[in-house]
Design a protein around this motif. Structure first.
Motif, PDB file in Angstrom:
ATOM      1  N   ARG A 179      44.975  37.225  55.033  1.00 11.48           N
ATOM      2  CA  ARG A 179      46.334  36.986  54.548  1.00 11.48           C
ATOM      3  C   ARG A 179      46.339  36.342  53.170  1.00 11.48           C
ATOM      4  N   ALA A 180      45.310  35.569  52.876  1.00 11.50           N
ATOM      5  CA  ALA A 180      45.223  34.955  51.556  1.00 11.50           C
ATOM      6  C   ALA A 180      44.842  35.978  50.488  1.00 11.50           C
ATOM      7  N   LEU A 181      43.900  36.856  50.874  1.00 11.52           N
ATOM      8  CA  LEU A 181      43.374  37.773  49.870  1.00 11.52           C
ATOM      9  C   LEU A 181      44.335  38.904  49.521  1.00 11.52           C
ATOM     10  N   VAL A 182      45.316  39.170  50.394  1.00 12.97           N
ATOM     11  CA  VAL A 182      46.279  40.226  50.054  1.00 12.97           C
ATOM     12  C   VAL A 182      47.289  39.751  49.016  1.00 12.97           C
ATOM     13  N   ARG A 183      47.153  38.504  48.541  1.00 11.19           N
ATOM     14  CA  ARG A 183      48.058  37.984  47.515  1.00 11.19           C
ATOM     15  C   ARG A 183      47.629  38.415  46.121  1.00 11.19           C
ATOM     16  N   THR A 184      46.645  39.349  46.069  1.00 17.03           N
ATOM     17  CA  THR A 184      46.104  39.774  44.773  1.00 17.03           C
ATOM     18  C   THR A 184      47.198  40.234  43.825  1.00 17.03           C
ATOM     19  N   GLY A 185      48.119  41.027  44.350  1.00 20.14           N
ATOM     20  CA  GLY A 185      49.142  41.600  43.485  1.00 20.14           C
ATOM     21  C   GLY A 185      50.136  40.597  42.954  1.00 20.14           C
ATOM     22  N   GLU A 186      50.178  39.371  43.531  1.00 21.27           N
ATOM     23  CA  GLU A 186      51.142  38.371  43.092  1.00 21.27           C
ATOM     24  C   GLU A 186      50.649  37.597  41.881  1.00 21.27           C
ATOM     25  N   GLY A 187      49.416  37.838  41.489  1.00 17.20           N
ATOM     26  CA  GLY A 187      48.888  37.149  40.322  1.00 17.20           C
ATOM     27  C   GLY A 187      47.797  36.165  40.692  1.00 17.20           C
ATOM     28  N   ASP A 230      32.169  27.566  34.200  1.00 10.30           N
ATOM     29  CA  ASP A 230      32.393  27.793  32.777  1.00 10.30           C
ATOM     30  C   ASP A 230      31.646  29.051  32.333  1.00 10.30           C
ATOM     31  N   GLY A 231      32.341  29.906  31.593  1.00 11.86           N
ATOM     32  CA  GLY A 231      31.733  31.135  31.100  1.00 11.86           C
ATOM     33  C   GLY A 231      31.854  32.309  32.045  1.00 11.86           C
ATOM     34  N   ALA A 232      32.272  32.077  33.298  1.00  7.24           N
ATOM     35  CA  ALA A 232      32.428  33.154  34.280  1.00  7.24           C
ATOM     36  C   ALA A 232      33.915  33.480  34.442  1.00  7.24           C
ATOM     37  N   LEU A 233      34.199  34.754  34.734  1.00  4.33           N
ATOM     38  CA  LEU A 233      35.585  35.192  34.952  1.00  4.33           C
ATOM     39  C   LEU A 233      36.500  34.551  33.899  1.00  4.33           C
ATOM     40  N   ARG A 234      36.211  34.861  32.631  1.00  6.28           N
ATOM     41  CA  ARG A 234      36.856  34.172  31.518  1.00  6.28           C
ATOM     42  C   ARG A 234      38.378  34.251  31.562  1.00  6.28           C
ATOM     43  N   ALA A 235      38.877  35.325  32.142  1.00  2.07           N
ATOM     44  CA  ALA A 235      40.338  35.487  32.152  1.00  2.07           C
ATOM     45  C   ALA A 235      41.001  34.836  33.353  1.00  2.07           C
ATOM     46  N   ALA A 236      40.196  34.277  34.294  1.00  2.00           N
ATOM     47  CA  ALA A 236      40.768  33.716  35.520  1.00  2.00           C
ATOM     48  C   ALA A 236      41.585  32.465  35.191  1.00  2.00           C
ATOM     49  N   ARG A 237      42.768  32.392  35.754  1.00  2.00           N
ATOM     50  CA  ARG A 237      43.630  31.228  35.627  1.00  2.00           C
ATOM     51  C   ARG A 237      44.342  31.001  36.962  1.00  2.00           C
ATOM     52  N   PRO A 238      44.297  29.748  37.484  1.00  2.00           N
ATOM     53  CA  PRO A 238      43.710  28.542  36.895  1.00  2.00           C
ATOM     54  C   PRO A 238      42.193  28.517  37.070  1.00  2.00           C
ATOM     55  N   ARG A 239      41.514  27.705  36.254  1.00  2.00           N
ATOM     56  CA  ARG A 239      40.063  27.604  36.351  1.00  2.00           C
ATOM     57  C   ARG A 239      39.638  26.733  37.524  1.00  2.00           C
ATOM     58  N   PHE A 240      40.484  25.814  37.938  1.00  2.00           N
ATOM     59  CA  PHE A 240      40.186  24.967  39.113  1.00  2.00           C
ATOM     60  C   PHE A 240      41.498  24.507  39.716  1.00  2.00           C
ATOM     61  N   HIS A 263      38.986  38.576  40.523  1.00  2.00           N
ATOM     62  CA  HIS A 263      38.658  39.548  39.467  1.00  2.00           C
ATOM     63  C   HIS A 263      39.593  40.748  39.529  1.00  2.00           C
ATOM     64  N   ASN A 264      39.832  41.247  40.755  1.00  2.00           N
ATOM     65  CA  ASN A 264      40.741  42.390  40.912  1.00  2.00           C
ATOM     66  C   ASN A 264      42.161  42.032  40.495  1.00  2.00           C
ATOM     67  N   SER A 265      42.570  40.801  40.819  1.00  2.00           N
ATOM     68  CA  SER A 265      43.921  40.379  40.434  1.00  2.00           C
ATOM     69  C   SER A 265      44.072  40.377  38.923  1.00  2.00           C
ATOM     70  N   PHE A 266      43.022  39.888  38.249  1.00  2.00           N
ATOM     71  CA  PHE A 266      43.066  39.910  36.791  1.00  2.00           C
ATOM     72  C   PHE A 266      43.157  41.343  36.279  1.00  2.00           C
ATOM     73  N   LEU A 267      42.350  42.248  36.869  1.00  2.00           N
ATOM     74  CA  LEU A 267      42.378  43.636  36.425  1.00  2.00           C
ATOM     75  C   LEU A 267      43.746  44.262  36.662  1.00  2.00           C
ATOM     76  N   VAL A 268      44.349  43.958  37.829  1.00  2.18           N
ATOM     77  CA  VAL A 268      45.667  44.516  38.144  1.00  2.18           C
ATOM     78  C   VAL A 268      46.695  44.055  37.118  1.00  2.18           C
ATOM     79  N   HIS A 269      46.695  42.744  36.861  1.00  2.82           N
ATOM     80  CA  HIS A 269      47.688  42.227  35.924  1.00  2.82           C
ATOM     81  C   HIS A 269      47.393  42.662  34.497  1.00  2.82           C
ATOM     82  N   ALA A 270      46.099  42.762  34.153  1.00  4.16           N
ATOM     83  CA  ALA A 270      45.767  43.271  32.820  1.00  4.16           C
ATOM     84  C   ALA A 270      46.224  44.708  32.677  1.00  4.16           C
ATOM     85  N   THR A 271      46.021  45.492  33.753  1.00  2.00           N
ATOM     86  CA  THR A 271      46.461  46.885  33.724  1.00  2.00           C
ATOM     87  C   THR A 271      47.975  46.989  33.584  1.00  2.00           C
ATOM     88  N   MET A 272      48.682  46.119  34.332  1.00  2.00           N
ATOM     89  CA  MET A 272      50.146  46.130  34.234  1.00  2.00           C
ATOM     90  C   MET A 272      50.609  45.744  32.839  1.00  2.00           C
TER      91      MET A 272
END
Length: 449
Positions: free
Chosen positions: A46-54, A81-91, A175-184
């Motif tokens: 249930r947590a992981l299906v929130r990908t599309g919400e950002g 640091d240095g991984a998944l550079r586009a991920a937000r939030p970082r922590f 990572h997929n969430s970032f790709l989805v939102h980047a694609t959008m």
């Protein structure tokens, strides 16, 4: 893939190693662990299906699911640091029911774990008293992890396995969430650019249409100007010739009157002079008729191609004794406006010379389009001498001539400006033939005055 459960994870989740009745107490405990693991996996899904919400919503859902599973006093999710550079939030830290993303507000204990997860995620699995840490991996590379202070009584093997599954799947989902939102975002940007390009294309089409309309009007104006210049020139020269004819006729009539008043006047001589005066006046009338026709049609005619303009030009020279025809051969090609102007002026000059300086009854304009040049000839059936004209044309380069011969020099200059040649020869009709040969394509040029 990282999100697939291996056999060791399944063993840790179920804990079932035997089905014998002597192991029933262990079986019950394993069933409880299994039920708890299934519940945890359900929370994970249930947590992981929130990908599309950002990414933010996904991280919050992962933190809450993990904290609920281990009944954590606090739980920290961090990307290295240095991984998944586009991920937000970082922590993100969950303390009780409060989500905190400001490191300055973290408990002191959590700050040290944040430093480890951000700088050395590969050491995240090292045991720490009272605290659990698991690595978060993507494509077998550590990209962060989860640290938590769970409630007492945590089943280390099962709960750590759940946290590892959640952490690894969270890395993939993040990572997929970032790709989805980047694609959008790219799609939205692409749509904006496409709309802007379409609008620009519409604007360019409108401007191109305006430019074509302006160019069409300019060509029409240049063509009308060429005909008007020729008409006005003819009108001026006709004015001079008509004035001379009328004055000559007037003088002839006065002479006749004087002779009739004198005794012994010869009626036949007087009659001959009156007939000559009549011819002069008739000649003047015909010249005036041509001039009036030229000025009357100055603004009413539409533009056209060079063959059409030559047809119209031939009607300007319409005294009753000269019949002008136009013959066109080959496939017409578009010419620069200045070049058409020059060709019209040359043709008009030639026709006017035919009218003024020969006794021609017929004139022929012939325009021939060929692959690499055009050939324009003006011929007549008058009594002109080609050899004499060629001689005068040669002399005109060194001497300031006037009249018809100056006109020949002007024509030659115009032809040379077009890159062509002018020749004079005997026409099949019996009179003079001027031949212009101009190479194609014609370059833009400034019209001769």
């Amino acid at each position: 893939m990282d999100h697939e459960l291996d056999s060791s994870y399944l063993d840790a989740l179920t804990g079932v190693r035997s089905g014998k009745h002597s192991f029933y107490p262990e079986y019950v405990r394993s069933a409880e662990r299994l039920e708890r693991a299934v519940g945890a996996l359900d929370r994970i899904s249930r947590a992981l299906v929130r990908t599309g919400e950002g990414p933010r919503a996904l991280v919050e859902a992962v933190v809450r699911a993990a904290a609920e599973h281990v009944q954590a006093e606090w739980l920290l999710f961090a990307v290295a640091d240095g991984a998944l550079r586009a991920a937000r939030p970082r922590f993100l830290l969950l303390a009780g029911e409060t989500l905190i993303d400001d490191e300055r507000l973290f408990p002191i204990e959590a700050r040290e774990h944040l430093r480890v997860l951000r700088s050395r995620p590969w050491e995240a699995d090292e045991p720490t008293p009272g605290v659990v840490r698991v690595s978060m991996t993507l494509d077998s590379e550590p990209v962060g992890g989860i640290a938590a202070r769970p409630a007492p009584g945590m089943d280390a093997a099962t709960d750590l396995a759940v946290l590892r599954v959640l952490a690894n799947q969270a890395a993939v989902a993040l990572h997929n969430s970032f790709l989805v939102h980047a694609t959008m975002q790219l799609r939205g940007r692409t749509e904006q650019l496409s709309e802007a390009a379409e609008q620009q294309a519409r604007d360019l089409a409108a401007r191109n249409a305006e430019l074509q309309e302006t160019q069409r009007r300019l060509i029409e104006a240049m063509q009308r100007q060429a005909l008007d210049d020729e008409r006005h020139r003819i009108a001026r020269e006709l004015h001079d010739s008509v004035t001379q004819d009328v004055l000559s006729a007037g003088m002839m009539i006065e002479i006749c009157r004087s002779e009739l008043a004198a005794p012994g006047a010869d009626p036949d001589v007087v009659s001959g002079k009156l007939t000559e005066a009549k011819g002069l006046t008739q000649h003047a009338v015909e010249r005036l008729r041509a001039a009036i026709y030229a000025l009357h049609h100055a603004d009413s005619e539409p533009s056209g191609t060079l063959p059409v303009l030559l047809e119209r030009l031939s009607t300007v020279h319409l005294p009753t004794e000269l019949k002008v025809s136009v013959d066109v051969a080959g496939e017409p090609v578009a010419l620069p406006g200045e070049a058409e102007h020059s060709l019209l002026r040359i043709t008009g000059e030639a026709l006017f010379n035919t009218v003024m300086h020969t006794n021609a009854a017929r004139a022929l304009i012939r325009l021939v389009y060929r692959g690499d040049h055009i050939r324009l000839s003006i011929s007549d059936d008058g009594d002109g001498d080609p050899a004499q004209l060629r001689k005068m044309l040669r002399l005109s380069s060194a001497t300031d001539l006037a009249g018809a011969h100056r006109g020949l020099a002007n024509m030659r200059t115009r032809v040379e400006e077009l890159g062509g040649t002018l020749s004079i020869r005997r026409a099949r009709l019996g009179g003079i033939m001027l031949v212009l040969e101009v190479p194609l394509p014609l370059k833009e040029m400034r019209a001769a005055g």
